[in-house]
Design a protein around this motif. Structure first.
Motif, PDB file in Angstrom:
ATOM      1  N   LEU A   1     -12.165  64.846  19.671  1.00  0.00           N
ATOM      2  CA  LEU A   1     -11.162  65.840  20.009  1.00  0.00           C
ATOM      3  C   LEU A   1     -10.013  65.141  20.719  1.00  0.00           C
ATOM      4  CD1 LEU A   1     -10.767  68.914  19.871  1.00  0.00           C
ATOM      5  CD2 LEU A   1     -11.694  69.023  22.169  1.00  0.00           C
ATOM      6  N   THR A   2      -8.822  65.264  20.189  1.00  0.00           N
ATOM      7  CA  THR A   2      -7.677  64.596  20.791  1.00  0.00           C
ATOM      8  C   THR A   2      -7.240  65.336  22.050  1.00  0.00           C
ATOM      9  OG1 THR A   2      -6.057  65.869  19.539  1.00  0.00           O
ATOM     10  CG2 THR A   2      -6.905  63.852  18.501  1.00  0.00           C
ATOM     11  N   PRO A   3      -6.582  64.631  22.954  1.00  0.00           N
ATOM     12  CA  PRO A   3      -6.100  65.299  24.169  1.00  0.00           C
ATOM     13  C   PRO A   3      -5.122  66.432  23.849  1.00  0.00           C
ATOM     14  CG  PRO A   3      -6.036  62.925  24.449  1.00  0.00           C
ATOM     15  CD  PRO A   3      -6.392  63.189  23.019  1.00  0.00           C
ATOM     16  N   ASP A   4      -4.366  66.280  22.761  1.00  0.00           N
ATOM     17  CA  ASP A   4      -3.436  67.331  22.367  1.00  0.00           C
ATOM     18  C   ASP A   4      -4.182  68.612  21.982  1.00  0.00           C
ATOM     19  OD1 ASP A   4      -0.891  68.458  21.697  1.00  0.00           O
ATOM     20  OD2 ASP A   4      -1.394  68.134  19.584  1.00  0.00           O
ATOM     21  N   GLN A   5      -5.294  68.482  21.237  1.00  0.00           N
ATOM     22  CA  GLN A   5      -6.085  69.649  20.854  1.00  0.00           C
ATOM     23  C   GLN A   5      -6.712  70.305  22.074  1.00  0.00           C
ATOM     24  OE1 GLN A   5      -8.622  67.637  18.082  1.00  0.00           O
ATOM     25  NE2 GLN A   5      -7.565  68.522  16.307  1.00  0.00           N
ATOM     26  N   ALA A   6      -7.196  69.508  22.996  1.00  0.00           N
ATOM     27  CA  ALA A   6      -7.796  70.059  24.214  1.00  0.00           C
ATOM     28  C   ALA A   6      -6.744  70.783  25.051  1.00  0.00           C
ATOM     29  CB  ALA A   6      -8.446  68.944  25.022  1.00  0.00           C
ATOM     30  N   ALA A   7      -5.549  70.229  25.123  1.00  0.00           N
ATOM     31  CA  ALA A   7      -4.471  70.868  25.883  1.00  0.00           C
ATOM     32  C   ALA A   7      -4.035  72.170  25.220  1.00  0.00           C
ATOM     33  CB  ALA A   7      -3.284  69.914  26.015  1.00  0.00           C
ATOM     34  N   ARG A   8      -3.982  72.193  23.889  1.00  0.00           N
ATOM     35  CA  ARG A   8      -3.606  73.428  23.187  1.00  0.00           C
ATOM     36  C   ARG A   8      -4.648  74.516  23.406  1.00  0.00           C
ATOM     37  NH1 ARG A   8      -2.319  73.914  17.731  1.00  0.00           N
ATOM     38  NH2 ARG A   8      -4.290  72.961  17.229  1.00  0.00           N
ATOM     39  N   TYR A   9      -5.937  74.140  23.373  1.00  0.00           N
ATOM     40  CA  TYR A   9      -6.993  75.120  23.618  1.00  0.00           C
ATOM     41  C   TYR A   9      -6.887  75.669  25.041  1.00  0.00           C
ATOM     42  CZ  TYR A   9     -11.418  77.210  24.757  1.00  0.00           C
ATOM     43  OH  TYR A   9     -12.376  78.080  25.198  1.00  0.00           O
ATOM     44  N   THR A  10      -6.691  74.787  26.011  1.00  0.00           N
ATOM     45  CA  THR A  10      -6.597  75.212  27.401  1.00  0.00           C
ATOM     46  C   THR A  10      -5.414  76.151  27.613  1.00  0.00           C
ATOM     47  OG1 THR A  10      -7.614  73.138  28.095  1.00  0.00           O
ATOM     48  CG2 THR A  10      -6.431  74.388  29.777  1.00  0.00           C
TER      49      THR A  10
ATOM     50  N   TYR B   1      -5.948  78.734  15.228  1.00  0.00           N
ATOM     51  CA  TYR B   1      -7.338  78.565  15.635  1.00  0.00           C
ATOM     52  C   TYR B   1      -7.417  77.464  16.691  1.00  0.00           C
ATOM     53  CZ  TYR B   1      -8.396  81.285  11.490  1.00  0.00           C
ATOM     54  OH  TYR B   1      -8.448  82.284  10.556  1.00  0.00           O
ATOM     55  N   TYR B   2      -8.165  77.738  17.735  1.00  0.00           N
ATOM     56  CA  TYR B   2      -8.373  76.784  18.812  1.00  0.00           C
ATOM     57  C   TYR B   2      -9.874  76.713  19.091  1.00  0.00           C
ATOM     58  CZ  TYR B   2      -3.532  78.222  19.566  1.00  0.00           C
ATOM     59  OH  TYR B   2      -2.216  78.545  19.390  1.00  0.00           O
ATOM     60  N   PHE B   3     -10.355  75.540  19.496  1.00  0.00           N
ATOM     61  CA  PHE B   3     -11.746  75.412  19.892  1.00  0.00           C
ATOM     62  C   PHE B   3     -11.870  74.280  20.901  1.00  0.00           C
ATOM     63  CE2 PHE B   3     -11.263  72.482  16.435  1.00  0.00           C
ATOM     64  CZ  PHE B   3     -12.030  71.393  16.797  1.00  0.00           C
ATOM     65  N   ARG B   4     -12.932  74.378  21.667  1.00  0.00           N
ATOM     66  CA  ARG B   4     -13.240  73.307  22.611  1.00  0.00           C
ATOM     67  C   ARG B   4     -14.577  72.733  22.185  1.00  0.00           C
ATOM     68  NH1 ARG B   4     -13.537  74.716  28.778  1.00  0.00           N
ATOM     69  NH2 ARG B   4     -15.218  76.024  28.008  1.00  0.00           N
ATOM     70  N   ALA B   5     -14.611  71.456  21.934  1.00  0.00           N
ATOM     71  CA  ALA B   5     -15.837  70.805  21.501  1.00  0.00           C
ATOM     72  C   ALA B   5     -16.842  70.765  22.647  1.00  0.00           C
ATOM     73  CB  ALA B   5     -15.548  69.403  21.007  1.00  0.00           C
ATOM     74  N   LEU B   6     -18.091  70.928  22.292  1.00  0.00           N
ATOM     75  CA  LEU B   6     -19.163  70.869  23.288  1.00  0.00           C
ATOM     76  C   LEU B   6     -19.390  69.422  23.699  1.00  0.00           C
ATOM     77  CD1 LEU B   6     -21.648  73.349  21.615  1.00  0.00           C
ATOM     78  CD2 LEU B   6     -20.129  73.784  23.535  1.00  0.00           C
ATOM     79  N   PRO B   7     -19.852  69.195  24.917  1.00  0.00           N
ATOM     80  CA  PRO B   7     -20.097  67.799  25.337  1.00  0.00           C
ATOM     81  C   PRO B   7     -21.221  67.195  24.508  1.00  0.00           C
ATOM     82  CG  PRO B   7     -20.856  69.351  26.999  1.00  0.00           C
ATOM     83  CD  PRO B   7     -20.131  70.148  25.952  1.00  0.00           C
ATOM     84  N   THR B   8     -21.109  65.898  24.287  1.00  0.00           N
ATOM     85  CA  THR B   8     -22.121  65.209  23.483  1.00  0.00           C
ATOM     86  C   THR B   8     -23.393  65.030  24.297  1.00  0.00           C
ATOM     87  OG1 THR B   8     -21.275  63.064  24.198  1.00  0.00           O
ATOM     88  CG2 THR B   8     -20.422  63.973  22.131  1.00  0.00           C
TER      89      THR B   8
END
Length: 192
Positions: free
Chosen positions: A31-40, A183-190
């Motif tokens: 998950l890129t930081p950009d995707q995480a920031a967009r989800y947040t 669509y936005y999602f936050r990946a679960l921790p590994t």
């Protein structure tokens, strides 16, 4: 003959199990930081809108009615009203039609040891704006609908479901404009 069937079943089962193990979900590191920031940003925006809907509903509540299932069942329903039914009035400069006094409906059911709760919030015109579903006090689904001033169809719809998946559908009020879905999602921790 029976041993050949068991061996074949064992081999087929083990190969399906091996295939199931080789397919994996994308890791949180993908998950890129950009995707995480967009989800947040989308999640924070949705929660601010939800807080606004709740505070407006609480400010309009006047009284409530409660009912329970027969023989003391675990089915309960609470309805909060803004005014007596059948009386027209004004809220925030908006004329409320007669009979649109329901502000909030909360239904709680107990099924197989699980408490299911559904809460629906209504605006001053009687349209559903926020629908929340919980299982054992854990939010599983949240749907927010935003309406333009004069129309009965929502021009924006937010959907948040368990697992941190978020969808935002924007429908412009113009007839020829196309709706946009994000669509936005936050990946679960590994897992280690």
């Amino acid at each position: 003959m029976t041993s050949k069937l068991l061996l074949t079943g064992l081999l087929l089962g083990s190969s399906a199990w091996a295939c199931a193990q080789t397919t994996s979900q994308p890791a949180a590191s993908n998950l890129t930081p950009d995707q995480a920031a967009r989800y947040t940003a989308a999640h924070d925006s949705l929660m601010r809108r939800v807080a606004t809907v709740r505070s407006e509903a609480e400010s309009r509540m006047g009284f409530f009615k409660s009912s329970q299932g027969s023989l003391g069942s675990a089915h309960r329903r609470v309805q909060a009203y803004a005014k007596a039914k059948g009386v027209s009035s004004f809220y925030s400069g908006v004329s409320t039609p007669a009979g649109a006094g329901v502000v909030k409906t909360q239904t709680i059911k107990r099924r197989f040891g699980v408490e299911l709760e559904k809460v629906v919030f209504y605006d001053a015109k009687g349209r559903q704006t926020l629908i929340e579903r919980r299982e054992n006090h854990v939010l599983t689904r949240l749907e927010l609908r935003e309406y333009p001033q004069d129309l009965s169809l929502p021009n924006s719809r937010w959907l948040f479901v368990r697992g941190d998946y978020l969808m935002h559908m924007a429908q412009p009020t113009l007839a020829l404009a196309t709706k946009k879905t994000f669509y936005y999602f936050r990946a679960l921790p590994t897992a280690d």
